[in-house]
Design an enzyme around this catalytic site. Structure first.
Site, PDB file in Angstrom:
ATOM      1  N   LYS A 121       0.845  -1.188   0.000  1.00 12.36           N
ATOM      2  CA  LYS A 121       0.000   0.000   0.000  1.00 12.36           C
ATOM      3  C   LYS A 121       0.880   1.238   0.000  1.00 12.36           C
ATOM      4  CE  LYS A 121      -3.904   2.154   2.393  1.00 12.36           C
ATOM      5  NZ  LYS A 121      -4.877   2.051   3.507  1.00 12.36           N
ATOM      6  N   ASP A 226     -14.133   5.157   9.940  1.00 11.97           N
ATOM      7  CA  ASP A 226     -14.449   4.967   8.523  1.00 11.97           C
ATOM      8  C   ASP A 226     -14.916   3.523   8.316  1.00 11.97           C
ATOM      9  OD1 ASP A 226     -14.832   5.653   5.913  1.00 11.97           O
ATOM     10  OD2 ASP A 226     -12.726   5.502   5.334  1.00 11.97           O
TER      11      ASP A 226
END
Length: 467
Positions: A121, A226
């Site tokens: 990532k 989130d």
């Protein structure tokens, strides 16, 4: 910007040395001057300009000559530095296809020498789709200035730390492997995002597991902030994995309850729309039963007990201040009735009572207007009785003290008047000195001119009187 790792084959040690020099110069320069790059790189045979030209061709650097001739790193150059470091560590040896794109990151497949496939990532903060990082994330904290590369590095470090800690506490998260700069290496989750799933075999069970993860995170002192269908992975066996952690905050955050309720509402809204899951109580049930069922379906932030750990303290999550840390250290251990702690506290209270009694005795003995010794108290009482028998009213020590206080007040008033007079005199003298110093620079010349003018007038008067 597309990541083309084939360029790595054609970069030499000097190229990476100059890239590292630019990175070091960007600690205190937005645009690093060429002279500083040459000084930091210190190549043996020179050739810094030639290397800069090569890096600029591959778009690893950006040239800026608006104020002075300088360079700065691009995200592609930062990617190459991170990938080169991780390859040298032996974390992975090859980079594959891109498997995900987000508003603040790109995800690629990587593989090590044993053939194990992992996920890489790369955080890319500063895209046009997500530039409100300073107001929506707490990466900067107390800092006012920033660069997107530095913010991406902070986000990667925070995500790696949260992923590592949650994995140790048994949460369903990917396995954190390594981290460098803005790059995080983790295990590849074999599954699909929940947003792509159309049917589930055990809808109620999956919903209860997801809500249970939110509550368990809060019990450990963290809120995801989130938690939605895009950050939940599910495989063919309906095993759940949670991803994306840079925005996590502490339950001590001022908006913690709002974030917690928002996460719960996102899950309830998604399951009600996608899987037609009903969360309303039946009409025949009593109010108490319906309230209990609603609490089990939609947990309340106030009813969660933080008793499983303090991950927000260990990881310094946003909203967890030093004051709250001190309060937690003060009240973590609950008091057990009949324990040794209570006996110690009782002994301390007794000691404090004895100390207070001793202080009161000392205050009595230190008073000049009262009796100095306890043995003289009988003599004082006898004198008071004699005065009463003679028809006189005994004089109390408080009255004597009041008289002394009045005398002291008179002395203080006279002293204050003297000080006020001296102050007025000093102010007048200072003002007089200012007036005397406010004359012109040619004060002596003016005085001389005036004296000569007066002497001429006297001579004319004497001549007129003579005639």
């Amino acid at each position: 910007m597309k990541l083309d790792v084939n360029v790595l084959r054609y970069l030499s040690k000097d190229d990476f040395r100059v890239l590292t020099a630019v990175e070091m110069g960007m600690r205190n320069h937005e645009i690093v001057p060429v002279e500083l790059i040459d000084r930091i790189a210190s190549l043996r045979h020179g050739g810094t300009y030639k290397v800069l030209k090569n890096l600029l061709k591959h778009k690893l650097l950006h040239h800026d000559s608006s104020k002075y001739d300088g360079f700065r790193l691009t995200y592609l150059g930062y990617d190459f530095l991170a990938i080169k470091t991780l390859v040298n560590r032996g974390v992975f040896s090859s980079v594959g296809r891109q498997i995900g794109v987000g508003k603040e990151s790109d995800i690629f497949e990587v593989a090590n020498e044993e053939g194990e496939i992992m996920a890489m990532k790369l955080h890319r903060l500063g895209r046009t789709s997500f530039r409100a990082v300073k107001s929506k994330r707490d990466y900067l904290k107390h800092r006012s200035s920033f660069s997107w590369l530095y913010l991406s590095r902070l986000a990667a470090l925070k995500e790696f730390a949260f992923m590592k800690a949650l994995q140790e506490h048994g949460f369903p998260v990917p396995n954190a492997v390594d981290c460098n700069r803005h790059c995080v290496i983790m295990s590849l989750v074999q599954g699909y995002p929940l947003v792509q799933v159309k049917e589930l075999q055990n809808t109620n069970t999956i919903f209860e597991k997801i809500i249970g993860i939110i509550v368990r995170l809060a019990e450990h002192g963290l809120i995801h902030c989130d938690f939605n269908e895009f950050n939940i992975m599910i495989d063919d066996d309906e095993k759940i994995t949670i991803i994306d952690f840079p925005q996590m905050v502490s339950v001590s955050h001022r908006n913690a309850e709002m974030y917690f309720d928002r996460d719960v509402e996102c899950i309830i809204k998604f399951f009600s729309k996608r899987f037609n899951l009903s969360f309303e109580a039946d009409a025949g049930e009593s109010d108490s039963d319906s309230d209990a069922e609603s609490d089990s379906i939609k947990p309340r932030f106030s009813s969660i007990k933080k008793a499983s750990g303090f991950l927000d303290k260990e990881l310094s999550a946003s909203g967890f201040s030093r004051k709250e840390q001190a309060d937690i250290e003060k009240f973590t251990l609950e008091k057990i009735p009949g324990s040794d702690d209570e006996e110690i506290e009782e002994e301390e209270e007794e000691d404090e009572g004895e100390i207070q009694n001793f202080d009161s005795l000392c205050s009595l003995t230190n008073d000049e207007d009262q009796v100095k010794a306890c043995g003289n108290s009988g003599d004082v009482e006898e004198e008071d009785q004699q005065q009463l028998s003679e028809g006189k009213q005994p004089v109390k020590s408080d009255q004597v003290k009041d008289d002394d206080d009045d005398d002291d007040d008179d002395d203080d008033g006279e002293l204050a008047e003297r000080l006020a007079k001296q102050r007025r005199r000093a102010i007048q003298a200072a003002r007089a000195g200012r007036k005397s110093n406010n004359g012109s620079r040619n004060a002596y010349k003016d005085k001389g001119a005036k004296s000569s003018h007066n002497s001429k007038i006297q001579k004319q008067q004497m001549a007129s009187s003579h005639w």
